[in-house]
Design a protein around this motif. Structure first.
Motif, PDB file in Angstrom:
ATOM      1  N   ARG A  91       0.717  -1.520   0.171  1.00  0.00           N
ATOM      2  CA  ARG A  91      -0.299   0.376   0.250  1.00  0.00           C
ATOM      3  C   ARG A  91       0.704   1.448  -0.050  1.00  0.00           C
ATOM      4  O   ARG A  91       1.088   1.825   0.896  1.00  0.00           O
ATOM      5  CB  ARG A  91      -1.079   0.073   1.356  1.00  0.00           C
ATOM      6  N   LEU A 113      -2.029  -2.089 -11.621  1.00  0.00           N
ATOM      7  CA  LEU A 113      -2.475  -1.378 -12.823  1.00  0.00           C
ATOM      8  C   LEU A 113      -4.186  -1.338 -12.603  1.00  0.00           C
ATOM      9  O   LEU A 113      -5.415  -0.600 -12.861  1.00  0.00           O
ATOM     10  CB  LEU A 113      -2.449  -1.283 -13.948  1.00  0.00           C
ATOM     11  N   TRP A 150     -13.147  -3.005 -17.031  1.00  0.00           N
ATOM     12  CA  TRP A 150     -13.128  -2.146 -16.978  1.00  0.00           C
ATOM     13  C   TRP A 150     -14.195  -1.432 -17.869  1.00  0.00           C
ATOM     14  O   TRP A 150     -14.093  -1.768 -19.076  1.00  0.00           O
ATOM     15  CB  TRP A 150     -12.349  -0.335 -16.972  1.00  0.00           C
ATOM     16  N   SER A 192     -14.802   7.564 -11.723  1.00  0.00           N
ATOM     17  CA  SER A 192     -12.983   7.712 -12.414  1.00  0.00           C
ATOM     18  C   SER A 192     -13.760   8.785 -13.376  1.00  0.00           C
ATOM     19  O   SER A 192     -14.430   8.162 -14.679  1.00  0.00           O
ATOM     20  CB  SER A 192     -12.880   6.639 -12.706  1.00  0.00           C
ATOM     21  N   VAL A 239     -14.479  11.010  -6.189  1.00  0.00           N
ATOM     22  CA  VAL A 239     -14.352  11.456  -7.580  1.00  0.00           C
ATOM     23  C   VAL A 239     -12.708  11.777  -7.958  1.00  0.00           C
ATOM     24  O   VAL A 239     -12.794  12.763  -8.094  1.00  0.00           O
ATOM     25  CB  VAL A 239     -15.261  11.794  -8.316  1.00  0.00           C
ATOM     26  N   VAL A 285     -10.587  12.947 -11.040  1.00  0.00           N
ATOM     27  CA  VAL A 285     -10.402  13.339 -12.947  1.00  0.00           C
ATOM     28  C   VAL A 285      -9.150  13.469 -13.296  1.00  0.00           C
ATOM     29  O   VAL A 285      -8.367  14.172 -12.238  1.00  0.00           O
ATOM     30  CB  VAL A 285     -11.084  15.122 -12.594  1.00  0.00           C
ATOM     31  N   LEU A 344      -6.135   5.479 -14.151  1.00  0.00           N
ATOM     32  CA  LEU A 344      -7.361   6.045 -13.414  1.00  0.00           C
ATOM     33  C   LEU A 344      -8.230   4.477 -13.573  1.00  0.00           C
ATOM     34  O   LEU A 344      -8.949   4.208 -12.177  1.00  0.00           O
ATOM     35  CB  LEU A 344      -8.497   5.589 -14.846  1.00  0.00           C
ATOM     36  N   PHE A 398      -6.101   2.478 -11.914  1.00  0.00           N
ATOM     37  CA  PHE A 398      -4.981   1.915 -10.677  1.00  0.00           C
ATOM     38  C   PHE A 398      -6.015   2.559  -9.498  1.00  0.00           C
ATOM     39  O   PHE A 398      -5.847   1.737  -8.174  1.00  0.00           O
ATOM     40  CB  PHE A 398      -3.971   2.958 -11.127  1.00  0.00           C
ATOM     41  N   HIS A 399      -6.255   4.104  -9.354  1.00  0.00           N
ATOM     42  CA  HIS A 399      -7.302   4.833  -8.565  1.00  0.00           C
ATOM     43  C   HIS A 399      -8.685   3.926  -8.297  1.00  0.00           C
ATOM     44  O   HIS A 399      -8.669   3.929  -6.890  1.00  0.00           O
ATOM     45  CB  HIS A 399      -7.474   5.574  -8.811  1.00  0.00           C
ATOM     46  N   ALA A 400      -9.436   3.406  -9.469  1.00  0.00           N
ATOM     47  CA  ALA A 400     -10.341   3.036  -8.670  1.00  0.00           C
ATOM     48  C   ALA A 400     -10.710   1.517  -8.404  1.00  0.00           C
ATOM     49  O   ALA A 400     -10.933   1.206  -7.439  1.00  0.00           O
ATOM     50  CB  ALA A 400     -11.090   2.752 -10.186  1.00  0.00           C
ATOM     51  N   GLN A 401      -9.418   0.902  -8.943  1.00  0.00           N
ATOM     52  CA  GLN A 401      -8.942  -0.540  -7.553  1.00  0.00           C
ATOM     53  C   GLN A 401      -8.273   0.030  -6.233  1.00  0.00           C
ATOM     54  O   GLN A 401      -9.244  -0.805  -5.217  1.00  0.00           O
ATOM     55  CB  GLN A 401      -8.242  -1.416  -8.372  1.00  0.00           C
ATOM     56  N   ARG A 402      -7.836   0.910  -6.316  1.00  0.00           N
ATOM     57  CA  ARG A 402      -7.403   0.895  -4.727  1.00  0.00           C
ATOM     58  C   ARG A 402      -8.444   1.866  -4.178  1.00  0.00           C
ATOM     59  O   ARG A 402      -8.977   1.308  -2.768  1.00  0.00           O
ATOM     60  CB  ARG A 402      -6.228   2.743  -5.668  1.00  0.00           C
ATOM     61  N   ARG A 403      -9.274   2.385  -4.411  1.00  0.00           N
ATOM     62  CA  ARG A 403     -10.649   2.266  -4.041  1.00  0.00           C
ATOM     63  C   ARG A 403     -11.430   1.193  -3.654  1.00  0.00           C
ATOM     64  O   ARG A 403     -12.150   0.924  -2.657  1.00  0.00           O
ATOM     65  CB  ARG A 403     -11.077   3.992  -5.006  1.00  0.00           C
ATOM     66  N   ASP A 431     -10.619  -2.304  -3.683  1.00  0.00           N
ATOM     67  CA  ASP A 431     -10.002  -3.293  -3.201  1.00  0.00           C
ATOM     68  C   ASP A 431      -9.536  -2.602  -1.727  1.00  0.00           C
ATOM     69  O   ASP A 431     -10.226  -2.903  -0.186  1.00  0.00           O
ATOM     70  CB  ASP A 431      -9.275  -4.100  -3.080  1.00  0.00           C
ATOM     71  N   GLY A 432      -8.763  -1.590  -1.724  1.00  0.00           N
ATOM     72  CA  GLY A 432      -8.338  -1.390  -0.423  1.00  0.00           C
ATOM     73  C   GLY A 432      -9.712  -0.912   0.839  1.00  0.00           C
ATOM     74  O   GLY A 432     -10.116  -0.694   1.870  1.00  0.00           O
ATOM     75  N   ALA A 474     -11.368   7.562   1.318  1.00  0.00           N
ATOM     76  CA  ALA A 474     -11.478   7.930   0.083  1.00  0.00           C
ATOM     77  C   ALA A 474     -10.027   8.989  -0.380  1.00  0.00           C
ATOM     78  O   ALA A 474      -9.655   9.098  -0.100  1.00  0.00           O
ATOM     79  CB  ALA A 474     -12.716   9.092   0.285  1.00  0.00           C
ATOM     80  N   HIS A 475     -10.013   9.095  -2.096  1.00  0.00           N
ATOM     81  CA  HIS A 475      -8.650   8.942  -2.212  1.00  0.00           C
ATOM     82  C   HIS A 475      -9.361  10.569  -2.857  1.00  0.00           C
ATOM     83  O   HIS A 475      -9.932  11.688  -2.904  1.00  0.00           O
ATOM     84  CB  HIS A 475      -8.520   7.971  -3.440  1.00  0.00           C
ATOM     85  N   SER A 512      -9.093  14.225  -5.068  1.00  0.00           N
ATOM     86  CA  SER A 512     -10.348  14.667  -6.193  1.00  0.00           C
ATOM     87  C   SER A 512      -9.062  15.626  -6.976  1.00  0.00           C
ATOM     88  O   SER A 512      -7.889  15.996  -6.681  1.00  0.00           O
ATOM     89  CB  SER A 512     -11.428  14.332  -6.329  1.00  0.00           C
ATOM     90  N   LEU A 571      -6.899  15.259  -9.836  1.00  0.00           N
ATOM     91  CA  LEU A 571      -5.276  15.250 -10.522  1.00  0.00           C
ATOM     92  C   LEU A 571      -5.532  16.268 -11.644  1.00  0.00           C
ATOM     93  O   LEU A 571      -6.516  15.644 -12.610  1.00  0.00           O
ATOM     94  CB  LEU A 571      -5.703  13.647 -10.320  1.00  0.00           C
TER      95      LEU A 571
END
Lengths: 230, 230
Positions: free
Chosen positions: A11, A85, A91, A179, A194, A196, B208, B210-215, B217-218, B222-223, B225, B227
């Motif tokens: 992580r 990734l 997706w 996303s 979210v 972006v 995108l 990668f971040h979506a997956q991270r959100r 499963d982990g 929240a991450h 936004s 970016l």
DNA sequence: ACGTGCTTGTGAAAGCACGCACAAAGTGGG
DNA sequence: CCCACTTTGTGCGTGCTTTCACAAGCACGT
């Protein structure tokens, strides 16, 4: 391929590294197509256009997947990066705005080999709605929510004119898409949580112009090349 | 607009700042269209999607163009940023590869309001050569050198398939073009002194994912936004 | 003329990113 | 079995980026 990874990751992969992983992945796939089974950090770094120390440090964030004295097994590394990734799952992508750019995106088949499936194309123009693009029927923007739900869309791509982009983004968010890839030349306003990302043609041109001008009037010293959009 | 700038700049704007100037410029133009004459760093930062301290530090690299207690004069700041980016002169652009993407680029009229002029469109496909796109005649790739010379092209845009990109890049460089914007999914090899920027659709999607997956499963936290592609 | 209120410009600190250089670790030959 | 060679993984110094926090500066009302 040898043994199961002891500690896959822990992580916390730096953002800069994440941005380069896709580049490595593509370089690896090229190597694999050429039948290369093994590659050293030096070799892969060359193909990806980065420093070899940086490559090794990047890869070390995913785990210890190399063999000292030998290098990295191409196939195994492809799998590990893909997994990191999130490309081992599918997706579902929806593209809004089927102008020239939207069509270009829809027809751009090789989306990083796999991992992405274009699930729907949407547009507001009745002239475009109903047509077939990239063997998909273009649907009206009003069905966005329904499409997101039924197709399980998780990534929204906005290729509309600037004026419509915020509205589309809000509807994506409302429908549960977290996303968004934005090609419209505006700053999107979205709630926390979210993600972006923005791709902007004219911004890239302007950065090039800056460096070109600098070379022209200041002149004298050359500028480093190989800049990437990170 | 008030008085002549005492010390315009002193050579050495951080790369990260340069990448954001076009964003500020666009935000300013939007404000100007709405008739706003003056804006605070807070206001402009909001419109550009960045922290206001960062905005002020960025602008401070170009000079002291604000008024304490008031803010920045929109028109004056637009002029200063444009000048710094080199948009007060005209840049002649050639686009190679007139597929969907090339057409999208050619028709994307509003290239940062002005500063860029599309001087030529080139393609290798005899089916496409001779057609008119965006009121320009598509010429054959073999005339690249001649076109670069006669039209004074200083920026080359590559929108070809990956396989042709390196060849086109080399010909651009050979012809004297030192700024290249590459949309093809390959790492270009160019000599020092040539500035290459890369825009890659599938890389953005992968980040995108990668971040979506991270959100997913982990999960849990929240991450951040907003970016940007910097 | 002076004080009040607001906003800029910037020193200083914290956080990241990069690249060198080398120890650790594996391979293959003798 | 040991040695020489190759390449990975990483500790560390350096420089860039971001953010905070505040002094300096300007406008405006009184």
């Amino acid at each position: 391929m040898t043994s199961r990874p002891p500690r896959p990751r822990e992580r916390g992969i730096p953002e800069a590294t994440v941005a380069r992983l896709p580049v490595y992945l593509r370089a690896l796939q090229t190597l694999q197509d050429r039948g290369t089974a093994t590659v050293s950090s030096e070799g892969l770094a060359g193909a990806a256009g980065v420093n070899s120390a940086k490559l090794r440090k990047d890869l070390s964030h995913l785990g210890s997947y190399g063999t000292r004295g030998v290098g990295y097994e191409v196939e195994y590394l492809i799998y590990q990066i893909s997994r990191e990734l999130g490309l081992t799952q599918d997706w579902s992508v929806a593209i809004v705005g089927i102008g020239n750019l939207g069509r270009a995106l829809a027809n751009y088949g090789g989306f990083g080999t796999r991992g992405f499936r274009i699930a729907a194309l949407l547009d507001a123009d009745p002239e475009v709605v109903g047509r077939t693009v990239a063997s998909l029927n273009v649907r009206h923007i009003d069905s966005l929510e329904e499409v997101v739900r039924s197709k399980g869309v998780s990534i929204g791509v906005i290729a509309t004119p600037g004026g419509s982009a915020q509205g589309v983004a809000s509807r994506f968010v409302e429908a549960g898409v977290t996303s968004i890839l934005n090609f419209a030349p505006v700053v999107l306003n979205v709630p926390d949580g979210v993600d972006v990302r923005k791709v902007d043609l004219s911004i890239e041109l302007q950065i090039l112009a800056f460096h070109a001008q600098r070379r022209a009037d200041g002149d004298g010293h050359a500028h480093r090349s190989g800049l990437e959009v990170t």
